[in-house]
Design a protein around this motif. Sequence first.
Motif, short mmCIF file in Angstrom:
data_model
loop_
_atom_site.label_atom_id
_atom_site.label_comp_id
_atom_site.label_asym_id
_atom_site.label_seq_id
_atom_site.Cartn_x
_atom_site.Cartn_y
_atom_site.Cartn_z
N ILE A 258 14.98 -27.40 -76.63
CA ILE A 258 14.89 -25.94 -76.64
C ILE A 258 14.03 -25.45 -75.48
N GLU A 259 12.90 -26.10 -75.26
CA GLU A 259 11.99 -25.69 -74.19
C GLU A 259 11.57 -26.94 -73.41
N PRO A 260 12.42 -27.41 -72.50
CA PRO A 260 12.16 -28.68 -71.81
C PRO A 260 11.15 -28.54 -70.67
N TYR A 261 9.88 -28.44 -71.03
CA TYR A 261 8.81 -28.30 -70.05
C TYR A 261 7.83 -29.46 -70.15
N GLN A 262 7.13 -29.67 -69.05
CA GLN A 262 6.11 -30.72 -69.02
C GLN A 262 5.02 -30.28 -68.04
N THR A 263 3.77 -30.56 -68.39
CA THR A 263 2.67 -30.33 -67.46
C THR A 263 1.59 -31.38 -67.69
N TYR A 264 0.84 -31.66 -66.64
CA TYR A 264 -0.22 -32.66 -66.69
C TYR A 264 -1.59 -31.99 -66.64
N LEU A 265 -2.50 -32.52 -67.43
CA LEU A 265 -3.93 -32.21 -67.31
C LEU A 265 -4.65 -33.51 -66.95
N GLU A 266 -5.58 -33.42 -66.03
CA GLU A 266 -6.47 -34.55 -65.78
C GLU A 266 -7.77 -34.23 -66.49
N VAL A 267 -8.11 -35.03 -67.51
CA VAL A 267 -9.30 -34.77 -68.31
C VAL A 267 -10.26 -35.95 -68.19
N ALA A 268 -11.53 -35.70 -68.46
CA ALA A 268 -12.53 -36.76 -68.30
C ALA A 268 -13.64 -36.59 -69.31
N MET A 273 -11.57 -40.81 -66.22
CA MET A 273 -10.60 -39.71 -66.15
C MET A 273 -9.21 -40.25 -66.44
N VAL A 274 -8.43 -39.50 -67.22
CA VAL A 274 -7.10 -39.94 -67.62
C VAL A 274 -6.15 -38.75 -67.59
N SER A 275 -4.85 -39.02 -67.55
CA SER A 275 -3.83 -37.98 -67.55
C SER A 275 -3.42 -37.64 -68.98
N ILE A 311 1.74 -40.31 -58.88
CA ILE A 311 0.48 -40.48 -58.16
C ILE A 311 -0.57 -39.59 -58.80
N GLN A 312 -1.56 -40.22 -59.36
CA GLN A 312 -2.62 -39.50 -60.05
C GLN A 312 -3.65 -39.01 -59.04
#
Length: 850
Positions: A258-268, A273-275, A311-312
């Motif tokens: 229905i809503e084919p979205y994706q986004t990345y956050l880099e958190v720590a 730090m991880v994606s 690539i992170q």
Amino acid sequence: MSGESGQPQPGPSHAGLYLEHPERDQAGVPGGVIRKAGGQRCRSWIQKVIEQITGSPRQCVTLSEVVPVTVLAVQRYLLEDEPRDTVPKPPLYCYDVTISDGVYQEKCYLDPSLNFLVYQNILKVGIEMRISRVSCLYNEKRLGQGILCIDKVHCGEPLDVISVETPFRNRAHEEKPERPLRGGKSHYLALWNNEDPYGDIWKTNKQPEEFNFNNIKIISLSHLEMTWNSRKNFPALLVRVLHKSKLRYYGKPNKKMIEPYQTYLEVADSSGMVSVILWNALCPEWYKSLRVGLILLLQNYTVKKSYPLRIQPDPVDPQMKLISTMEICLNLRDPPTNIVIIPERQLKSEWKLPKLINRFITRSELDDMPEKSICDVIGVLSFVGRVQRSKKKENSEDFWSYRWIHITDGTSEQPFIVQLFSTSQPEVFENIYPRTYFVCTQLKVVRNNSQAPRLLYLTTTNESRVLITGGHRGHPYTYDTKAKKIIQWIKTKTNLEAKNTVIGGYYPYPPVPETFSKYSRFIKAESLLTTISEVKKVIENLQYREQKRIAIQGIITAIKYIPYNHSARSAPAPEAFPNASRPSTSQGAGKEGHCHERGSKRSQDDRLVGSQHSQFTPMVLGLSAKRKILQGPSANPVPVPQPHSSAQMKGNQQNIPSRESSTASATGKSRRIINDRWESQLWRDKKFSLRDHLHYGHVDPESIPRKFILEHEKFLTQQFNSQPAKYIPPEGNPPKLDEFQSARSLGHFEVTILGLNHEIAIDVAFLPMYSPEDVQASQIDTFLTCMNYSCVYPPEAPDSGRLPDSKAVAGDIVKAAADLDRVHIIGILDICNLGNNKVEVCLQKIYTPE
């Protein structure tokens, strides 16, 4: 929530063509104002069309009464189902068009064979349109429901006055969130790209909330990395957001998301730090509320092995551990992730969450930055270019949106030159203008020291974020030492001179290398050279605001100077340019408006987006007259040569005929230069026997950079943005773009290039980088450099205090062009589709055989 509940049925399930609509009185229409004629209510033309189509034995009707309607919205979405009568090439985007007849609004489905009208920005909001054939598309899974389809239209001109208060005939079209007429998608896409969130499904109301951490088990990222493979349940994560990527839309016709979205956050946290990936409906729910610097508590997440090709981004703090073996996945369900924004005041020292660290650089430091290094910048905008688009892949329907900007910070006379791509922040990207405080993070350095002019600029990355005036308060970077100095400098420059700030127009960047071999090094072999006969096809395939650079071979046979404020309509037709009002001698005169029908192929007149349809005053293009605009990004700009001595000028002019006379060259070639116009003997011999002559030497008002006036910032900003998906009523009585002063004072040139086979010629615009307002800041123009004529301005000494005469400069340029008589050249052309059958073809560089 975000379209997860109440999913639409496939097909036209939101448009009851047969829904009963008793006559509503004015008071019964919330917010509605029904137009009246002679004190009596007008009968709705849309209602008549509905009655005609539903009473017809056929599903397609040619209307007996065609009246003008107004286009109020053009909205795009991805259709999973194959449209009727066509075999789509996925992905296939469809368009719903909202029209008004003055009594009702109606949302209609545009037949896909007419999609090109949107691609070319011919069918757009704010225009008058006449629909002459419609059909009905039924949803066979529901009773009495269908949608009105537009099959044949005539697109007219923009209207000065438009009412947006008429009600929808079908109340289902007023429902929120808005849903497309066809298919199973719950939302519309942005009109010109897939990165920007668009519509009312995107929530913005997530706020920090006090949280009771009693009985909450928290795991560190490094511990999770070591144990996630052996765990079934994961304790909560307490992290800070260090980076946020732009949105990725991965919808395809065969996917039922229905809503084919994706986004990345880099958190720590304190251990690394991880994606973190937000999937699907969680993006509309949270994307606009999450910002860099927030503290998040994450529960009910999943962990998977990281995607190997991604690539992170590197941590800003070199001491921080980069965890690249796993990724944290957040979904609205399976399991339903719980996200809590923790207030900064609740932060405890024992959590040891990392602080945000910026990598600000000054303009004076940029010259020493290595290629591909990442940095942040802060300053004030001195130039904001128009929005442009480029295809993500050849033969693709997906585009990147970008614009060129200049940022000054007081540490150098030169600005940062930035290619600013959409960062999924349309509220910023579409509202930037000169004299605005500006911060952009995670920029990548692009440089090439081996070419002249030296290439050096910045471009956005997947994690770039932008902040403008009014959005800086409370951000940690305001305490950064470099940022504080620049902010203080900005405060002292509150009265930036208007002539130093520029908005919009044609911007020839990045510069073309000085040799063709260096240019060809970055071009695919099969597309290195384009024949003049193929230029038409290149133009046909360009979509609205798409820009493309090509190389052609030919001979310069004529040049004509068009001075600033010179009216193209009142100018006498020069003998060297017969039939200049037509884009091609093989075509008839352009028709007023654009008439198209379902299933028909566009005629040559329709496909060729020539500039003859535009009514404008040709003016010069370029940037601000000042050095920081004119010069390239290099700290050591190409030096402006000193004017020649009298003896040198005399020697140089021995082979250059006078403007006021006709002479024979040393090789016996006849050339004529009269009043800043020149044509060769070859042109006089060939111009009336050509197989085709393409006329693209005009300049559109949109292509002229304007001196920025703060009082009209909203109007100027809208002019150089992309066409909006919904009509925006103007405030008061808006001015005309032609009324704003050009940032250049020297006119432009129409240059005629004859093909090597002497069968086809093309007129293109040449726009010299020159302004008499600042002679010493003028650079060598690439066109003149290639013609061995080293001075942009006349031979008067620049310190004489005398401003050069633009007519004299133009004459010198014309004489320099005449020196290329019979020389085979390679011309680099910038081609841009301006929409509504207008195209811009600008000559940026000329190479002679090496």
